[in-house]
Enzyme design. Structure first.
Site, PDB file in Angstrom:
ATOM      1  CB  CYS A   1      -0.900  -0.006   1.234  1.00 46.68           C
ATOM      2  SG  CYS A   1      -2.004   1.409   1.338  1.00 46.68           S
TER       3      CYS A   1
ATOM      4  CG  HIS B   1      -5.616  -2.581  -1.031  1.00 45.18           C
ATOM      5  ND1 HIS B   1      -4.521  -3.123  -0.400  1.00 45.18           N
ATOM      6  CD2 HIS B   1      -5.434  -1.224  -0.962  1.00 45.18           C
ATOM      7  CE1 HIS B   1      -3.732  -2.151   0.036  1.00 45.18           C
ATOM      8  NE2 HIS B   1      -4.257  -0.984  -0.301  1.00 45.18           N
ATOM      9  CD  GLU B   2      -6.780   1.013  -3.887  1.00 43.46           C
ATOM     10  OE1 GLU B   2      -6.882   1.960  -3.077  1.00 43.46           O
ATOM     11  OE2 GLU B   2      -5.683   0.493  -4.153  1.00 43.46           O
TER      12      GLU B   2
ATOM     13  CG  HIS C   1      -7.467   2.668   1.386  1.00 49.34           C
ATOM     14  ND1 HIS C   1      -6.640   2.864   2.477  1.00 49.34           N
ATOM     15  CD2 HIS C   1      -6.693   2.083   0.441  1.00 49.34           C
ATOM     16  CE1 HIS C   1      -5.424   2.404   2.192  1.00 49.34           C
ATOM     17  NE2 HIS C   1      -5.425   1.925   0.974  1.00 49.34           N
TER      18      HIS C   1
HETATM   19 ZN    ZN Z   1      -3.804   1.036   0.065  1.00 46.83          ZN
END
Ligand code: ZN
Length: 179
Positions: free
Chosen positions: A106, A148-149, A152
């Site tokens: 990341c 993953h995004e 966030h």
């Molecule tokens: Zn990330």
């Protein structure tokens, strides 16, 4: 001649910054000037990195916007190539419960890689930059980047999903051992 507007890249927010730990707000004005500007800064910021995705909170904008941009880079030499896709207010549903551990890094957590369990097969929904609702099925690495995004936007980082501290390695070892 039309004026050329260049958008400067923003700095990538690093782990510890509060904006990475709060849920981001829905985008209510999909095609406003503000939203367009946020997207332009995100594109410029991602272009300056070796990343394969970016979420708005990573440049300090607490809104539900991500870019999924799988491409082979020095950071991810085996990533499949796709054109960068901007997704507003994204959501997803796993198509099956099966998950697989795979390596992630990341931009907000430098110098670390870790094995993260993710769904292999997901149905996603999002709004495009043009304000259209898009549905799609993602699998494998691209599905991993999306999840993953998406995390966030929920105030999560990938380390939160690591099952064992032994699954965390230094990026230098990751490349040295060609994990
Ligand atoms: Zn990330």
């Amino acid at each position: 001649m039309a004026a050329v507007t260049t958008v400067a890249a923003a700095a990538i927010v690093q782990l510890g910054a509060p904006v990475l730990r709060v849920p981001a707000a829905e985008v209510t004005d999909l095609q406003s000037d503000d939203t367009r500007k946020d997207i332009a800064v995100m594109r410029a910021s991602l272009a300056e990195t070796q990343g394969v995705g970016l979420a708005a909170p990573q440049i300090g904008i607490s809104k539900r916007i991500i870019i999924v941009a799988s491409r082979p880079t020095a950071r991810y030499p085996n990533a499949p190539l796709m054109s960068p896709t901007v997704m507003l207010n994204p959501s997803y549903q796993p198509c099956s419960e099966s998950k697989e551990k795979g390596w992630e890094g990341c931009l907000s957590v430098p110098s670390i890689r870790a094995l993260v369990p993710r769904y292999l097969d997901i149905d996603i929904r999002y709004y495009s930059e043009q304000g259209e609702l898009v549905t799609a099925n993602l699998q494998g690495f691209v599905a991993r980047v999306f999840q993953h995004e998406y995390d966030h936007l929920e105030g999560m980082v990938y380390l939160d999903r690591v099952e064992d501290n032994r699954d965390i390695v230094a990026e230098s070892e990751y490349f040295r051992q060609q994990m």
